[in-house]
Design an enzyme around this catalytic site. Structure first.
Site, PDB file in Angstrom:
ATOM      1  N   ARG A 130      21.129 -34.754 -55.511  1.00  0.00           N
ATOM      2  CA  ARG A 130      20.933 -33.396 -56.293  1.00  0.00           C
ATOM      3  C   ARG A 130      19.779 -32.613 -55.910  1.00  0.00           C
ATOM      4  NH1 ARG A 130      22.651 -37.475 -60.186  1.00  0.00           N
ATOM      5  NH2 ARG A 130      24.752 -37.127 -60.514  1.00  0.00           N
ATOM      6  N   LYS A 152      19.196 -18.404 -49.509  1.00  0.00           N
ATOM      7  CA  LYS A 152      20.596 -18.355 -49.958  1.00  0.00           C
ATOM      8  C   LYS A 152      20.842 -19.662 -48.937  1.00  0.00           C
ATOM      9  CE  LYS A 152      22.288 -14.130 -51.134  1.00  0.00           C
ATOM     10  NZ  LYS A 152      22.651 -12.415 -50.564  1.00  0.00           N
ATOM     11  N   GLU A 194      19.076  -6.712 -38.631  1.00  0.00           N
ATOM     12  CA  GLU A 194      18.565  -6.854 -39.895  1.00  0.00           C
ATOM     13  C   GLU A 194      17.076  -6.035 -40.041  1.00  0.00           C
ATOM     14  OE1 GLU A 194      20.546  -8.181 -41.996  1.00  0.00           O
ATOM     15  OE2 GLU A 194      21.719  -9.724 -41.045  1.00  0.00           O
ATOM     16  N   LYS A 238      11.464  -8.761 -47.100  1.00  0.00           N
ATOM     17  CA  LYS A 238      12.565  -9.601 -47.789  1.00  0.00           C
ATOM     18  C   LYS A 238      12.144 -10.358 -48.934  1.00  0.00           C
ATOM     19  CE  LYS A 238      16.302 -12.329 -47.583  1.00  0.00           C
ATOM     20  NZ  LYS A 238      17.421 -13.103 -46.837  1.00  0.00           N
ATOM     21  N   GLU A 248      20.352 -12.366 -56.966  1.00  0.00           N
ATOM     22  CA  GLU A 248      21.011 -10.957 -56.701  1.00  0.00           C
ATOM     23  C   GLU A 248      21.666 -10.407 -58.022  1.00  0.00           C
ATOM     24  OE1 GLU A 248      22.777 -11.191 -52.739  1.00  0.00           O
ATOM     25  OE2 GLU A 248      24.237 -10.021 -53.451  1.00  0.00           O
ATOM     26  N   ARG A 252      18.388  -7.206 -55.292  1.00  0.00           N
ATOM     27  CA  ARG A 252      18.710  -7.959 -54.022  1.00  0.00           C
ATOM     28  C   ARG A 252      19.869  -7.483 -53.097  1.00  0.00           C
ATOM     29  NH1 ARG A 252      17.549 -14.349 -52.647  1.00  0.00           N
ATOM     30  NH2 ARG A 252      18.269 -14.220 -50.576  1.00  0.00           N
ATOM     31  N   ASN A 256      22.264  -5.982 -48.682  1.00  0.00           N
ATOM     32  CA  ASN A 256      23.634  -6.187 -47.966  1.00  0.00           C
ATOM     33  C   ASN A 256      23.761  -4.832 -47.436  1.00  0.00           C
ATOM     34  OD1 ASN A 256      23.774  -8.876 -49.044  1.00  0.00           O
ATOM     35  ND2 ASN A 256      24.344  -8.159 -51.173  1.00  0.00           N
ATOM     36  N   HIS A 259      26.644  -4.661 -45.040  1.00  0.00           N
ATOM     37  CA  HIS A 259      27.334  -5.894 -44.927  1.00  0.00           C
ATOM     38  C   HIS A 259      28.828  -5.599 -45.656  1.00  0.00           C
ATOM     39  CE1 HIS A 259      23.498  -7.334 -43.975  1.00  0.00           C
ATOM     40  NE2 HIS A 259      23.827  -8.725 -43.950  1.00  0.00           N
ATOM     41  N   HIS A 263      30.843  -7.496 -43.136  1.00  0.00           N
ATOM     42  CA  HIS A 263      31.476  -8.922 -43.304  1.00  0.00           C
ATOM     43  C   HIS A 263      33.095  -8.841 -43.366  1.00  0.00           C
ATOM     44  CE1 HIS A 263      28.313 -10.805 -46.242  1.00  0.00           C
ATOM     45  NE2 HIS A 263      28.131 -11.349 -45.005  1.00  0.00           N
ATOM     46  N   HIS A 276      27.078 -11.814 -36.355  1.00  0.00           N
ATOM     47  CA  HIS A 276      26.700 -11.479 -37.690  1.00  0.00           C
ATOM     48  C   HIS A 276      26.152  -9.994 -37.663  1.00  0.00           C
ATOM     49  CE1 HIS A 276      25.834 -11.061 -41.941  1.00  0.00           C
ATOM     50  NE2 HIS A 276      24.458 -11.098 -41.578  1.00  0.00           N
TER      51      HIS A 276
HETATM   52  P1  NAD Z   1      23.056 -18.816 -34.944  1.00  0.00           P
HETATM   53  O1  NAD Z   1      22.520 -19.811 -35.860  1.00  0.00           O
HETATM   54  O2  NAD Z   1      24.510 -19.450 -34.573  1.00  0.00           O
HETATM   55  O3  NAD Z   1      22.210 -18.769 -33.551  1.00  0.00           O
HETATM   56  C1  NAD Z   1      22.597 -17.942 -32.445  1.00  0.00           C
HETATM   57  C2  NAD Z   1      22.662 -18.828 -31.265  1.00  0.00           C
HETATM   58  O4  NAD Z   1      21.302 -18.821 -30.657  1.00  0.00           O
HETATM   59  C3  NAD Z   1      23.167 -20.261 -31.156  1.00  0.00           C
HETATM   60  O5  NAD Z   1      23.925 -20.422 -30.156  1.00  0.00           O
HETATM   61  C4  NAD Z   1      21.944 -21.035 -31.397  1.00  0.00           C
HETATM   62  O6  NAD Z   1      22.254 -22.233 -30.871  1.00  0.00           O
HETATM   63  C5  NAD Z   1      21.132 -20.206 -30.232  1.00  0.00           C
HETATM   64  N1  NAD Z   1      19.734 -20.528 -30.574  1.00  0.00           N
HETATM   65  C6  NAD Z   1      18.802 -20.515 -31.469  1.00  0.00           C
HETATM   66  N2  NAD Z   1      17.763 -20.419 -31.222  1.00  0.00           N
HETATM   67  C7  NAD Z   1      17.562 -20.217 -29.956  1.00  0.00           C
HETATM   68  C8  NAD Z   1      16.346 -19.882 -29.160  1.00  0.00           C
HETATM   69  N3  NAD Z   1      15.172 -19.775 -29.666  1.00  0.00           N
HETATM   70  N4  NAD Z   1      16.559 -19.783 -27.713  1.00  0.00           N
HETATM   71  C9  NAD Z   1      17.988 -19.996 -27.402  1.00  0.00           C
HETATM   72  N5  NAD Z   1      19.122 -20.019 -28.159  1.00  0.00           N
HETATM   73  C10 NAD Z   1      18.796 -20.323 -29.428  1.00  0.00           C
HETATM   74  O7  NAD Z   1      23.002 -17.431 -35.518  1.00  0.00           O
HETATM   75  P2  NAD Z   1      22.194 -16.510 -36.208  1.00  0.00           P
HETATM   76  O8  NAD Z   1      22.235 -15.261 -35.769  1.00  0.00           O
HETATM   77  O9  NAD Z   1      20.563 -17.077 -36.167  1.00  0.00           O
HETATM   78  O10 NAD Z   1      22.571 -16.809 -37.628  1.00  0.00           O
HETATM   79  C11 NAD Z   1      23.706 -16.084 -38.234  1.00  0.00           C
HETATM   80  C12 NAD Z   1      24.071 -17.166 -39.497  1.00  0.00           C
HETATM   81  O11 NAD Z   1      23.143 -16.845 -40.232  1.00  0.00           O
HETATM   82  C13 NAD Z   1      25.422 -16.521 -40.019  1.00  0.00           C
HETATM   83  O12 NAD Z   1      25.923 -17.836 -40.470  1.00  0.00           O
HETATM   84  C14 NAD Z   1      24.952 -15.867 -41.230  1.00  0.00           C
HETATM   85  O13 NAD Z   1      25.904 -15.894 -42.276  1.00  0.00           O
HETATM   86  C15 NAD Z   1      23.695 -16.525 -41.523  1.00  0.00           C
HETATM   87  N6  NAD Z   1      22.859 -15.566 -42.316  1.00  0.00           N
HETATM   88  C16 NAD Z   1      22.122 -15.975 -43.566  1.00  0.00           C
HETATM   89  C17 NAD Z   1      21.288 -15.361 -44.133  1.00  0.00           C
HETATM   90  C18 NAD Z   1      20.658 -15.798 -45.400  1.00  0.00           C
HETATM   91  O14 NAD Z   1      20.101 -15.206 -46.142  1.00  0.00           O
HETATM   92  N7  NAD Z   1      20.847 -17.207 -45.611  1.00  0.00           N
HETATM   93  C19 NAD Z   1      21.107 -14.120 -43.780  1.00  0.00           C
HETATM   94  C20 NAD Z   1      21.563 -13.712 -42.687  1.00  0.00           C
HETATM   95  C21 NAD Z   1      22.480 -14.306 -41.855  1.00  0.00           C
HETATM   96  N1  GLY Z   2      20.559 -11.711 -46.406  1.00  0.00           N
HETATM   97  C1  GLY Z   2      21.061 -10.953 -47.554  1.00  0.00           C
HETATM   98  C2  GLY Z   2      20.192 -11.924 -48.639  1.00  0.00           C
HETATM   99  O1  GLY Z   2      19.410 -12.932 -48.492  1.00  0.00           O
HETATM  100  O2  GLY Z   2      20.199 -11.621 -49.861  1.00  0.00           O
END
Ligand code: NAD
Ligand code: GLY
Length: 378
Positions: A130, A152, A194, A238, A248, A252, A256, A259, A263, A276
């Site tokens: 939990r 998130k 972003e 942010k 949100e 917030r 987006n 997005h 999306h 993304h």
């Molecule tokens: P990712 O986590 O897939 O990383 C991209 C690639 O880079 C992967 O292959 C990873 O292994 C590699 N990598 C990571 N760090 C590295 C480094 N320092 N050197 C070399 N390679 C490295 O992708 P991302 O773009 O980081 O994240 C995308 C995800 O984040 C999506 O699922 C998206 O929905 C999510 N997201 C979440 C939020 C949120 O608010 N929670 C906001 C934006 C995006």
């Molecule tokens: N990436 C959008 C949010 O965190 O609200």
């Protein structure tokens, strides 16, 4: 660019959420000091470092060794690399490792990696027993400026991205901008989406900085202090929005921007064709044009946005996307309300609002505009 150095050589950005407040510590070459920050937050003496093989090879050692030197027993849980593994099945595997290792309510999860690792590990932290403590060490630009901040967490479902999740804040976000030097350029550029977004919705000074330096940032050819300042500035933007509207309910939503179409592009291409951030860049072209059609934004402002995206490369291949399919996905997105598609539209450089009165013709024109600007694939 603001580059105040406050916390022993690191920038600190505070996310103000009452009892759930936490610091974001940002430095360059500071990974081996992570364990000191961990200890100073009073986090548990048992930890699970969740990462993937790509990141583990590069950055696990200093994190694990440092924790062990502080007397923290750390297990390592590696999950496969890729968005396709941001699933309940992966979360299930992590729960299994935590249970087998006997991690209890005082234990802590350390997410070491990009947004996929952070979102998945954060969701496990929100739900294991939990809820247990959780720390983010983001290693992609996307995660350092966006995904690791704001709580998130979640995983994808075959029927939709991020469909299962929770708002669950970390206790600490620890950024080493030097990790970005190993990040492939395509990933850096995707993360820039972003950064551009943050400037457009909230910070004209950031936009002006990008207008001078965007190629340098995309090539990681900027001074460490400037990179630290840039990440901090984005985290501050942010953090300010999240502090005002954690779940949100209103403000917030502006995070987006780009997005709604972004999306949908990811969904209709099965999350394989575009990163993304690339889909968000395309989405900003469409939403920016809709902003102009509705009279919110001036054409010259749209041109300023587009010039930034063009300079780092408009993602190709959008001409092949079917407008009808994109619109159907937008209507079923979790951000739509009663099937009404919601857009974030810019009002000025540095200001945006949420809008639910965009009609189908306006959306189609936004999509056509985006498609005309997207090059054919090489
Ligand atoms: P990712 O986590 O897939 O990383 C991209 C690639 O880079 C992967 O292959 C990873 O292994 C590699 N990598 C990571 N760090 C590295 C480094 N320092 N050197 C070399 N390679 C490295 O992708 P991302 O773009 O980081 O994240 C995308 C995800 O984040 C999506 O699922 C998206 O929905 C999510 N997201 C979440 C939020 C949120 O608010 N929670 C906001 C934006 C995006
Ligand atoms: N990436 C959008 C949010 O965190 O609200």
């Amino acid at each position: 660019m603001d580059s105040r150095v406050i916390h022993s050589g690191m920038e600190t950005v505070q996310v103000d959420l009452g009892s759930r407040s936490y610091p974001i510590l940002i430095g360059h070459g500071n990974l081996s000091d992570f364990s000191r920050a961990y200890a100073s937050e009073g986090l548990g003496s048992n930890a699970a470092i969740v990462t993937n093989p790509t990141v583990a090879r590069l950055y696990l050692d200093p994190v694990r060794t440092g924790l062990e030197a502080q007397g923290v027993a750390a297990i390592v849980v590696e999950i496969p690399d890729g968005e396709e593994f941001k699933t309940l099945a992966t979360a299930g595997r992590i729960y299994g490792e935590l249970i087998r290792a006997g991690l209890d309510r005082r234990s802590c999860i350390v997410a070491l990696g990009g947004g996929v690792v952070g979102d998945t590990a954060g969701f496990v932290a929100a739900t294991y027993l939990r809820g247990i403590d959780f720390v983010q060490i983001p290693t992609t630009l996307e995660a350092q400026v966006d995904a690791s901040v704001g709580g998130k967490t979640g995983v994808d479902h075959p029927l939709g991205k991020n469909m299962i999740g929770a708002f669950y804040q970390p206790k600490l976000v620890y950024v080493d901008t030097e990790t970005l030097v190993t990040l492939p350029r395509r990933e850096v550029v995707a993360g820039m989406a972003e950064v551009i977004k943050h400037g457009l919705i909230r910070d004209e000074i950031l936009v002006r900085f990008l207008e001078r330096k965007i190629e340098n940032v995309a090539d990681m050819a900027i001074e460490p202090e400037q990179l630290v300042g840039l990440i901090a500035r984005n985290c501050r933007i942010k953090a300010g929005v999240v502090a005002a509207d954690e779940t949100e309910a209103g403000l917030r939503e502006i995070l987006n921007y780009g997005h709604t179409v972004g999306h949908a592009i990811e969904a209709v291409t099965d999350y394989t064709a575009y990163k993304h951030g690339e889909a968000v860049m395309l989405g900003m072209l469409a939403a920016g044009r809709i902003g102009v059609i509705k009279g919110f934004w001036k054409p010259a402002e749209l041109q300023r946005q587009n010039a930034l995206i063009e300079r780092i490369g408009i993602p190709s291949g959008a001409r092949a996307l079917e407008s009808g399919k994109l619109i159907a996905r937008m209507a079923s997105d979790k951000k739509a309300r009663d099937g009404v598609i919601r857009f974030v539209l810019p009002e000025a450089i540095g200001r945006a609002v949420s809008c639910d009165t965009v009609n189908r013709e306006e959306i189609e024109e936004g999509i056509r505009y985006m498609q005309r600007r997207s090059p054919e694939p090489a």
